[in-house]
Design an enzyme around this catalytic site. Sequence first.
Site, PDB file in Angstrom:
ATOM      1  NE  ARG A 240       4.687  31.229  24.716  1.00  0.00           N
ATOM      2  CZ  ARG A 240       4.309  30.337  25.622  1.00  0.00           C
ATOM      3  NH1 ARG A 240       3.061  29.910  25.657  1.00  0.00           N
ATOM      4  NH2 ARG A 240       5.161  29.873  26.519  1.00  0.00           N
ATOM      5  CD  GLU A 269      -0.542  35.874  26.351  1.00  0.00           C
ATOM      6  OE1 GLU A 269      -1.272  35.380  25.474  1.00  0.00           O
ATOM      7  OE2 GLU A 269      -0.028  35.209  27.274  1.00  0.00           O
ATOM      8  CG  HIS A 287      -1.153  32.180  28.542  1.00  0.00           C
ATOM      9  ND1 HIS A 287      -0.167  32.806  27.830  1.00  0.00           N
ATOM     10  CD2 HIS A 287      -0.736  30.889  28.667  1.00  0.00           C
ATOM     11  CE1 HIS A 287       0.801  31.950  27.549  1.00  0.00           C
ATOM     12  NE2 HIS A 287       0.470  30.763  28.053  1.00  0.00           N
TER      13      HIS A 287
HETATM   14  C1  8YV Z   1       2.622  28.965  31.348  1.00  0.00           C
HETATM   15  C2  8YV Z   1       2.757  28.174  28.933  1.00  0.00           C
HETATM   16  O1  8YV Z   1       1.674  28.965  32.344  1.00  0.00           O
HETATM   17  O2  8YV Z   1       4.168  26.417  29.569  1.00  0.00           O
HETATM   18  C3  8YV Z   1       3.924  27.279  28.744  1.00  0.00           C
HETATM   19  O3  8YV Z   1       4.616  27.438  27.721  1.00  0.00           O
HETATM   20  O4  8YV Z   1       2.380  28.865  28.070  1.00  0.00           O
HETATM   21  C4  8YV Z   1       2.002  28.184  30.223  1.00  0.00           C
HETATM   22  O5  8YV Z   1       1.832  26.860  30.633  1.00  0.00           O
HETATM   23  C5  8YV Z   1       2.996  30.391  31.077  1.00  0.00           C
HETATM   24  O6  8YV Z   1       3.895  30.533  30.034  1.00  0.00           O
HETATM   25  C6  8YV Z   1       3.605  31.015  32.321  1.00  0.00           C
HETATM   26  O7  8YV Z   1       4.949  30.707  32.484  1.00  0.00           O
END
Ligand code: 8YV
Length: 328
Positions: A240, A269, A287
């Site tokens: 993150r 972001e 991402h």
């Molecule tokens: C998502 C992510 O695509 O699953 C997670 O925690 O970071 C990604 O796989 C993103 O958060 C959109 O929901």
Amino acid sequence: MNKPKILVARAIFPEIIARLQQHFEVEANQADETWSRAQLIERLRGKVGAFTTGTDRIDAEVLAACPDLKICANMAVGYNNFDVEAMTARGVLATNAPDVLTETTADFGFALLMATARRITESEHFLRAGQWNKWRYDMFSGSDVHGATLGILGMGRIGQGIARRGAHGFGMKVIYHNRSRLDAVTELECKARFVSKEELLNTADHLVLVLPYSPASHHAIGAAELALMKPSATLINIARGGIVDDAALAQALRERRIGGAGLDVFEGEPRVHPDLLTVPNVVLTPHIASATVPTRLAMATLAADNLIDYLTQNKPLTPLNPAVLAIK
Ligand code: 8YV
């Protein structure tokens, strides 16, 4: 009988919308408009369920304004966009989308590691810019992946997937640091050795971050931690934004205090720290670690199934605050 009303906050596969429509009256956002918080609240009012992604913040303010809400189903394994405590206090169920993305995300972590270590995007930019006019012995020399020491900070399911790839596929020595140590069987499977955070930083040739974001992990990698890393080391963040102090990282990269970085996530972001855009030894992606068609479909299906199973049978698949089920 009127169907319960739900909101799908972001654009999603049409077949998922169709599936949800079998059970609910669905307000969708297939145009993928960017809503202000006020607009999100306005649309959530009167809804019992929300299909959310990591970009939709559900906190005490939203919950207070939307008293009909019973469940928010996140299409993500991470859920730092949810204030789970506030949701529990209001009796709102939170669900995430674990497991279905583990191997895809581990693949991507490894891809980013390899691209960074072997300077793939930097050399591609050079080639595309027409700068390649002769071969040189030291052109874009990077660092080896095979046989190197792989460090993993945060050894959950995705961290373990990366460890297995490194140990079994590339003969890497794997070390990790985590809030709690893994059991002996899992350590053996991953061929991973538990070390202190300091040893991890000192020793890793390639350090991959896969820990969840929380106030406790904010800037877990800042100037002090970067200073402990080897000057040749690479840092990979697929966890993150906010876990790394991006300004400190850009400075360390510019001063060549570490070898390179591969970043899929950023503080604030979709904005990216401007200094990261100008240093050459960093691979940047928007991402996309879980972005394969089958995996994104599996994540969306799991989020939809959580909504359906909870609102029709009170049996969510992956609840984050199961205490809410007991309250009902
Ligand atoms: C998502 C992510 O695509 O699953 C997670 O925690 O970071 C990604 O796989 C993103 O958060 C959109 O929901």
